[in-house]
Write a protein that holds these residues in place. Sequence first.
Motif, PDB file in Angstrom:
ATOM      1  N   THR A 214       0.823  -1.210   0.000  1.00 23.40           N
ATOM      2  CA  THR A 214       0.000   0.000   0.000  1.00 23.40           C
ATOM      3  C   THR A 214       0.862   1.267   0.000  1.00 23.40           C
ATOM      4  O   THR A 214       0.643   2.185  -0.787  1.00 23.40           O
ATOM      5  N   ARG A 215       1.878   1.277   0.866  1.00 23.83           N
ATOM      6  CA  ARG A 215       2.729   2.459   0.986  1.00 23.83           C
ATOM      7  C   ARG A 215       3.407   2.791  -0.358  1.00 23.83           C
ATOM      8  O   ARG A 215       3.407   3.929  -0.817  1.00 23.83           O
ATOM      9  N   GLU A 218       0.939   4.157  -2.712  1.00 21.59           N
ATOM     10  CA  GLU A 218       0.559   5.523  -2.308  1.00 21.59           C
ATOM     11  C   GLU A 218       1.580   6.527  -2.817  1.00 21.59           C
ATOM     12  O   GLU A 218       1.232   7.618  -3.249  1.00 21.59           O
ATOM     13  N   ASN A 224      -4.323   9.575  -4.749  1.00 22.40           N
ATOM     14  CA  ASN A 224      -5.379   8.602  -4.414  1.00 22.40           C
ATOM     15  C   ASN A 224      -5.249   8.160  -2.968  1.00 22.40           C
ATOM     16  O   ASN A 224      -4.208   7.664  -2.548  1.00 22.40           O
ATOM     17  N   ARG A 225      -6.352   8.352  -2.204  1.00 24.16           N
ATOM     18  CA  ARG A 225      -6.287   8.017  -0.778  1.00 24.16           C
ATOM     19  C   ARG A 225      -6.999   6.701  -0.459  1.00 24.16           C
ATOM     20  O   ARG A 225      -7.162   6.359   0.688  1.00 24.16           O
ATOM     21  N   VAL A 227      -6.135   3.501  -1.561  1.00 22.90           N
ATOM     22  CA  VAL A 227      -5.253   2.574  -2.271  1.00 22.90           C
ATOM     23  C   VAL A 227      -5.681   1.123  -2.088  1.00 22.90           C
ATOM     24  O   VAL A 227      -5.636   0.336  -3.037  1.00 22.90           O
TER      25      VAL A 227
END
Length: 255
Positions: A214-215, A218, A224-225, A227
Amino acid sequence: MNLSMCGELADAYRSVSQRARVVSEAWGEKNLYCPNCSSSSLARLRNNTKASDYRCPTCSFWYQLKGQQSRIGDYINDGAYGAMMDAIRNDATPNFFFMQYELTSWSIRNLLLVPSFAFPTSAIVKRKPLSPTARRAGWVGCNIALNRIPVDARIAVVRDSHELPPQEVRARFRHVKPLAEIGRNERGWTLDVLAIVHRLNKSQFTTAEMYSFTRELEELHPDNRHVKDKIRQQLQVLRDRGFLVQVERGTWALK
Ligand SMILES: [Zn+2]
């Protein structure tokens, strides 16, 4: 495919880059075939740009040949950053043939095909602007990060001086072609998620394992918040396009 290029063509030129281009361009005209259809040749486009461009006379697919002497590593030096980003966003990227040749013998060591629809914007890395004293001061070039392109879209045509059978190259091209049908705004996400799926290097994996990236995603998509939602959605897109099979809820397998 003849893996020896006609070095005599270089005799009329002095600059190293021009010599290499004249020789590789002529080779491509005689030896490149179309991976997208059954055409055994590509026609060279004489468009007076610095690029070596070809078009398939049958399916009209556009190809660009880029040669280098050094090994094809994780990064390939490309042209202007802005132009490449615009090309990806507008779906106007050529299909690329990246070639590594041996200068002393003018022979081809490696030839790698990357389809036009396989470049996520995350694979285009900005270089430092040229210094104020440079002739093109402030110009910003880019590198193509090959390791950000899903491995199944990096298709070997020649590997370690051996040509792969054209039917194998065409089959691999057909396998990734469904990516072309995904809208250009969405496709970057699909490619980024597919590249990570391959990096897991497992025939079966879970959605939870994908969340551990995810990181990284991101950072690639700072606007985009959501993910995790995006990861789940893209796994479904990859299933629908024939890249993955859903074994059970939350478990996936490579097809
Ligand atoms: Zn074709």
